[in-house]
Design a protein around this motif. Structure first.
Motif, mmCIF file in Angstrom:
data_model
loop_
_atom_site.group_PDB
_atom_site.id
_atom_site.type_symbol
_atom_site.label_atom_id
_atom_site.label_comp_id
_atom_site.label_asym_id
_atom_site.label_seq_id
_atom_site.Cartn_x
_atom_site.Cartn_y
_atom_site.Cartn_z
ATOM 1 N N HIS A 58 -10.078 67.864 17.533
ATOM 2 C CA HIS A 58 -11.182 68.706 17.983
ATOM 3 C C HIS A 58 -12.305 68.637 16.951
ATOM 4 O O HIS A 58 -12.165 68.065 15.880
ATOM 5 N N ASP A 59 -13.431 69.249 17.279
ATOM 6 C CA ASP A 59 -14.596 69.118 16.409
ATOM 7 C C ASP A 59 -14.480 69.952 15.140
ATOM 8 O O ASP A 59 -14.667 69.445 14.039
ATOM 9 N N ASP A 70 -15.174 73.052 19.953
ATOM 10 C CA ASP A 70 -15.640 71.707 20.279
ATOM 11 C C ASP A 70 -17.135 71.708 20.562
ATOM 12 O O ASP A 70 -17.595 71.367 21.647
ATOM 13 N N GLY A 71 -17.895 72.093 19.550
ATOM 14 C CA GLY A 71 -19.341 72.156 19.699
ATOM 15 C C GLY A 71 -20.037 70.824 19.608
ATOM 16 O O GLY A 71 -21.241 70.738 19.842
ATOM 17 N N ARG A 72 -19.315 69.759 19.275
ATOM 18 C CA ARG A 72 -19.901 68.414 19.157
ATOM 19 C C ARG A 72 -19.252 67.475 20.172
ATOM 20 O O ARG A 72 -18.888 66.355 19.861
ATOM 21 N N SER A 78 -14.972 66.470 13.015
ATOM 22 C CA SER A 78 -14.507 66.629 11.634
ATOM 23 C C SER A 78 -13.791 65.382 11.130
ATOM 24 O O SER A 78 -13.861 65.059 9.947
ATOM 25 N N VAL A 79 -13.085 64.674 12.011
ATOM 26 C CA VAL A 79 -12.429 63.432 11.597
ATOM 27 C C VAL A 79 -13.471 62.399 11.208
ATOM 28 O O VAL A 79 -13.423 61.815 10.118
ATOM 29 N N VAL A 80 -14.426 62.155 12.101
ATOM 30 C CA VAL A 80 -15.405 61.099 11.862
ATOM 31 C C VAL A 80 -16.317 61.447 10.690
ATOM 32 O O VAL A 80 -16.612 60.606 9.838
ATOM 33 N N ASP A 81 -16.754 62.707 10.633
ATOM 34 C CA ASP A 81 -17.653 63.135 9.568
ATOM 35 C C ASP A 81 -16.974 63.078 8.198
ATOM 36 O O ASP A 81 -17.632 62.886 7.182
ATOM 37 N N ALA A 82 -15.662 63.272 8.185
ATOM 38 C CA ALA A 82 -14.932 63.326 6.912
ATOM 39 C C ALA A 82 -14.512 61.963 6.401
ATOM 40 O O ALA A 82 -14.096 61.833 5.237
#
Length: 537
Positions: A58-59, A70-72, A78-82
């Motif tokens: 989830h986001d 899931d605002g994105r 959070s996975v991709v951004d991290a």
């Protein structure tokens, strides 16, 4: 020179060319601060472990209720951004797990709202995927494949021959869903889309985003170099006459100098416009508080100065430090350090040692904010601290720590290490929720309630900036990398020996604001609630 020519040049610069340097040469973190890098990494691992347990895929993690949101668009923001932060920290096991997850994201549709933000998707997903690809030595081509997939959907935001993209898309129908936009949404795409061109050899991606930024730079503006915040993507015209370095405008200005550095372009418009914007800000927006003599950049609403500031706007000190070094302009560097002091003071002045979302000042030439006059309590706070709080929340924003990291790398003054250490201590003391870390509703209360959301930029920005502050400065050096506005590092070519542009400021053009679609508003209009996402930065 076209974008394809720039890509060829990226491989032709000689490594022996000295070029402009940004960081203090040979800078090292003193031994007494060595443990602080591990402290920053622990914040990350505790947060990510909780995310994996309660919200993986989830986001965002909801750290108080142990749930998720899931605002994105439900793609696992959070996975991709991290991922880039994992790579920087050497967390190879969870990085490869994240790659495997990312390989199966279906970017053809949103899992939640049909509305997709082109800006947010670009800085978090597109930027995160491409930075992770680079930082992992290009071992995982699927990251470029997924970046191309999401960009190909976003490309429908450019309708017909429009230079400007619409800010929001319906991925199911490939059509725009909102007619209003701002220069941050439209002008903060150039770095990521250029990098996609680099790794796909398709110049269309980078050309499209660069065209948008240049269109904004060529518009007439309320103040020289300082474009109005609002824009109509259908016509490309300015809407309203509000000028700010805060939300809705901020990262457009940020990317002008960063695009020039990342591409080493010989098109002068990026540096000339950035330099004009800084010069115009110094002449028209720079102010000092009557208490404490703190430096800040005011806003301009088309007719009056507004003595307001925001956490979002505090990126400006780091951006001016970078640009001042590239232009070899000590005046810009000195003023940037003063701006950094003013922003850090918003942390130092609160009961928690953490800065608020928005604040205001009183200067010799006025106290107008466009809102209510300060209350008695706010005036008492101002008389003690040189600013007063107008929005007391902290939603895990990075900008003050971003500028603090730049100040350390560019000056070598250990006071910036002390400040980053104090932020880590404050986070550990006041942000723990049931399983991870949460925002605060009131940074000036040691008993403040928590905000049940841990946005992906906590991983991408706050914790990466803190880690890099205490990391070996030669690792992810400001001389070797350019950060997107989500703190995703992109490898830059060797620096040129000069970034002076044409040597001229952009001439002023007659300005007449378009009315109707988007009224001129202050950054506070973008702060709809304590839990509002980063929005237009």
């Amino acid at each position: 020179m076209g974008l394809s020519g720039l890509l060829l040049l990226l491989g032709l610069f000689s490594p022996s060319w000295a070029g402009v340097t940004v960081q203090v040469p040979g800078l090292q973190v003193p031994p007494q601060y060595a443990s602080r890098r591990a402290d920053a990494q622990k914040l990350f691992t505790v947060s990510y472990d909780a995310y994996k347990q309660f919200a993986f895929g989830h986001d965002d993690l909801s750290p108080v209720s142990r749930g998720f949101s899931d605002g994105r668009n439900g793609w696992g923001a959070s996975v991709v951004d991290a991922m880039a932060t994992m790579a920087v920290m050497g967390l190879d096991d969870i990085f490869e797990e994240a790659v495997n997850f990312t390989a199966n994201i279906d970017f053809s549709r949103s899992k939640t709202s049909s509305t997709v933000s082109v800006f947010e998707t670009t800085i978090r997903y597109l930027g995160g995927l491409l930075s992770a690809y680079e930082l992992s030595d290009e071992k995982f081509p699927v990251l470029v494949q997924k970046a191309k997939e999401v960009a190909d959907k976003m490309a429908f935001a450019w309708v017909g021959n429009n230079d400007m993209p619409f800010g929001f898309m319906n991925f199911a129908t490939n059509t725009p869903t909102r007619s209003t936009s701002n220069i941050a949404e439209a002008g903060t795409l150039s770095l990521e889309w250029f990098m996609l061109t680099k790794y796909t050899n398709n110049a269309t991606y980078g050309d499209r985003a660069a065209r948008s930024a240049k269109h904004i730079a060529n518009l007439a503006s309320p103040l020289p170099g300082l474009a109005a915040q609002g824009i109509d993507p259908a016509t490309g015209n300015a809407v309203g006459s509000y000028v700010t370095w805060g939300g809705g405008s901020d990262s457009y200005f940020e990317y002008l100098i960063k695009y020039a550095r990342l591409t080493n372009t010989d098109e002068h418009i990026y540096i000339d416009t950035w330099k004009t914007a800084v010069d115009s800000s110094i002449k028209n927006l720079l102010r000092k508080s009557t208490v404490g003599n703190f430096t800040y950049l005011a806003d301009f609403d088309g007719s009056r100065i507004r003595h307001v500031g925001s956490h979002l706007a505090c990126f400006h000190a780091g951006n001016w430090l970078l640009g001042g070094k590239l232009l070899q302009n000590q005046t810009i560097i000195d003023i940037a350090l003063e701006l950094n002091e003013g922003c850090w003071n918003t942390y130092a002045g609160t009961a928690t040692g953490i800065g608020p979302e928005a604040f205001a000042y009183i200067s010799d030439d006025g106290s107008f904010t466009g809102g209510n006059s300060p209350s008695t309590a706010q005036m008492n706070f101002y008389n003690q601290h040189g600013y007063y709080i107008t929005s007391s929340a902290y939603i895990l924003r990075p900008e003050v720590l971003e500028s603090n990291m730049h100040a350390w790398r560019i000056t070598g003054d250990t006071k910036y290490l002390d400040r980053a250490a104090s932020a880590i201590d404050a986070f550990n003391k006041f942000l723990p929720a049931t399983v991870a870390f949460a925002g605060l509703n009131n940074v000036n209360s040691v008993t403040s309630s928590l905000i049940d959301d841990m946005e992906s930029f906590w991983f991408a920005e706050v914790l990466k900036y803190l880690y890099l502050t205490f990391d070996d400065p030669a690792h992810i050096s400001l001389d070797d990398y350019v950060f997107n506005t989500e703190c995703q590092p992109f490898k830059a070519p060797p620096a040129l020996d000069s970034y002076g542009g044409s040597g001229k400021l952009v001439p002023a053009k007659p300005f007449a604001a378009q009315s109707g679609a988007l009224p001129a508003v202050s950054p506070n209009a973008f702060l709809k609630s304590a839990g509002v996402p980063r929005g237009s930065r």
